[in-house]
Motif scaffolding. Sequence first.
Motif, PDB file in Angstrom:
ATOM      1  N   UNK A   7       9.191   2.403   1.461  1.00  0.00           N
ATOM      2  CA  UNK A   7       9.259   2.917   2.831  1.00  0.00           C
ATOM      3  C   UNK A   7      10.647   2.716   3.438  1.00  0.00           C
ATOM      4  N   UNK A   8      11.292   1.588   3.142  1.00  0.00           N
ATOM      5  CA  UNK A   8      12.655   1.364   3.609  1.00  0.00           C
ATOM      6  C   UNK A   8      13.586   2.448   3.060  1.00  0.00           C
ATOM      7  N   UNK A   9      13.478   2.756   1.776  1.00  0.00           N
ATOM      8  CA  UNK A   9      14.304   3.791   1.158  1.00  0.00           C
ATOM      9  C   UNK A   9      14.065   5.149   1.774  1.00  0.00           C
ATOM     10  N   UNK A  10      12.807   5.500   1.992  1.00  0.00           N
ATOM     11  CA  UNK A  10      12.475   6.804   2.579  1.00  0.00           C
ATOM     12  C   UNK A  10      12.999   6.886   4.014  1.00  0.00           C
ATOM     13  N   UNK A  11      12.813   5.811   4.795  1.00  0.00           N
ATOM     14  CA  UNK A  11      13.306   5.802   6.176  1.00  0.00           C
ATOM     15  C   UNK A  11      14.828   5.867   6.233  1.00  0.00           C
ATOM     16  N   UNK A  12      15.498   5.358   5.197  1.00  0.00           N
ATOM     17  CA  UNK A  12      16.961   5.400   5.116  1.00  0.00           C
ATOM     18  C   UNK A  12      17.463   6.693   4.491  1.00  0.00           C
ATOM     19  N   UNK A  13      16.550   7.601   4.156  1.00  0.00           N
ATOM     20  CA  UNK A  13      16.859   8.886   3.511  1.00  0.00           C
ATOM     21  C   UNK A  13      17.448   8.711   2.117  1.00  0.00           C
ATOM     22  N   UNK A  14      17.148   7.574   1.475  1.00  0.00           N
ATOM     23  CA  UNK A  14      17.593   7.324   0.106  1.00  0.00           C
ATOM     24  C   UNK A  14      16.416   6.732  -0.669  1.00  0.00           C
ATOM     25  N   UNK A  40      22.134  12.560  -4.550  1.00  0.00           N
ATOM     26  CA  UNK A  40      20.839  12.148  -5.102  1.00  0.00           C
ATOM     27  C   UNK A  40      19.843  13.281  -4.869  1.00  0.00           C
ATOM     28  N   UNK A  41      18.935  13.448  -5.819  1.00  0.00           N
ATOM     29  CA  UNK A  41      17.909  14.474  -5.705  1.00  0.00           C
ATOM     30  C   UNK A  41      16.562  13.760  -5.585  1.00  0.00           C
ATOM     31  N   UNK A  42      15.787  14.124  -4.586  1.00  0.00           N
ATOM     32  CA  UNK A  42      14.486  13.501  -4.377  1.00  0.00           C
ATOM     33  C   UNK A  42      13.518  13.963  -5.460  1.00  0.00           C
ATOM     34  N   UNK A  43      12.758  13.011  -5.986  1.00  0.00           N
ATOM     35  CA  UNK A  43      11.785  13.279  -7.042  1.00  0.00           C
ATOM     36  C   UNK A  43      10.446  12.693  -6.608  1.00  0.00           C
ATOM     37  N   UNK A  44       9.371  13.454  -6.752  1.00  0.00           N
ATOM     38  CA  UNK A  44       8.035  12.924  -6.541  1.00  0.00           C
ATOM     39  C   UNK A  44       7.607  12.284  -7.857  1.00  0.00           C
ATOM     40  N   UNK A  45       7.242  11.010  -7.797  1.00  0.00           N
ATOM     41  CA  UNK A  45       6.845  10.267  -8.990  1.00  0.00           C
ATOM     42  C   UNK A  45       5.336  10.025  -8.926  1.00  0.00           C
ATOM     43  N   UNK A  46       4.650  10.367 -10.015  1.00  0.00           N
ATOM     44  CA  UNK A  46       3.219  10.082 -10.157  1.00  0.00           C
ATOM     45  C   UNK A  46       3.100   8.884 -11.079  1.00  0.00           C
ATOM     46  N   UNK A  47       2.550   7.799 -10.557  1.00  0.00           N
ATOM     47  CA  UNK A  47       2.528   6.530 -11.289  1.00  0.00           C
ATOM     48  C   UNK A  47       1.092   6.038 -11.468  1.00  0.00           C
ATOM     49  N   UNK A  48       0.835   5.422 -12.601  1.00  0.00           N
ATOM     50  CA  UNK A  48      -0.505   4.911 -12.909  1.00  0.00           C
ATOM     51  C   UNK A  48      -0.921   3.799 -11.948  1.00  0.00           C
ATOM     52  N   UNK A  50       0.946   2.743  -8.937  1.00  0.00           N
ATOM     53  CA  UNK A  50       1.355   2.860  -7.539  1.00  0.00           C
ATOM     54  C   UNK A  50       0.948   4.168  -6.881  1.00  0.00           C
ATOM     55  N   UNK A  51       0.434   5.114  -7.638  1.00  0.00           N
ATOM     56  CA  UNK A  51       0.086   6.407  -7.068  1.00  0.00           C
ATOM     57  C   UNK A  51       1.317   7.293  -6.982  1.00  0.00           C
ATOM     58  N   UNK A  52       1.366   8.138  -5.971  1.00  0.00           N
ATOM     59  CA  UNK A  52       2.482   9.076  -5.802  1.00  0.00           C
ATOM     60  C   UNK A  52       3.459   8.523  -4.778  1.00  0.00           C
ATOM     61  N   UNK A  53       4.735   8.598  -5.105  1.00  0.00           N
ATOM     62  CA  UNK A  53       5.757   8.105  -4.191  1.00  0.00           C
ATOM     63  C   UNK A  53       7.063   8.865  -4.450  1.00  0.00           C
ATOM     64  N   UNK A  54       8.057   8.605  -3.616  1.00  0.00           N
ATOM     65  CA  UNK A  54       9.338   9.280  -3.735  1.00  0.00           C
ATOM     66  C   UNK A  54      10.367   8.385  -4.422  1.00  0.00           C
ATOM     67  N   UNK A  55      11.122   8.984  -5.340  1.00  0.00           N
ATOM     68  CA  UNK A  55      12.224   8.314  -6.018  1.00  0.00           C
ATOM     69  C   UNK A  55      13.426   9.238  -5.995  1.00  0.00           C
ATOM     70  N   UNK A  56      14.438   8.888  -6.769  1.00  0.00           N
ATOM     71  CA  UNK A  56      15.656   9.697  -6.827  1.00  0.00           C
ATOM     72  C   UNK A  56      16.059   9.975  -8.270  1.00  0.00           C
TER      73      UNK A  56
END
Length: 150
Positions: A7-14, A40-48, A50-56
């Motif tokens: 959430x810190x990364x997403x709120x910081x736009x990174x 950086x390019x935003x990537x949606x990550x599907x994880x066993x 953690x579920x779905x979240x945003x990465x780079x």
Amino acid sequence: SFWDFHNFGVESSIPMATVLLSERDNCRRCSKKLVVEGQRHVVVVYHERFGSYLGSRITKCCRRCKIHEHYGYWTEDRKRLFDSNCLENEFILSSEDTAFDSSLIRQCSNLLIVGAVPFSTFAASYNRKFGYRVGADEEGVLPKIIFIVF
């Protein structure tokens, strides 16, 4: 925790919960040091777990040879060429903006092949496990996290 950092990364736009970056440091043609591109390019990550979240996703390049190194593959002359060990990576990039945790792919394939579970059932189970609802919430707003659906 993982989600606090996410959430810190997403709120910081990174989004930095997962950063997908080639381990290669030198160009595969001329051996010169690769340059890390600043974008950086935003990537949606599907994880066993953690579920779905945003990465780079971050790209490295050789300006001399015009080769771009990505996580698991490289591009040259507009062709996508895969690293020989790309299927051993922790994540598989299925597109430029979507990545899957390899253990989630193995779990899905085991259930589809051995368990004869339809993909729609697997997707419903994944969505339920992480509390994702298909469609809009009570206020008509779509969920912020993207989820697997068939």
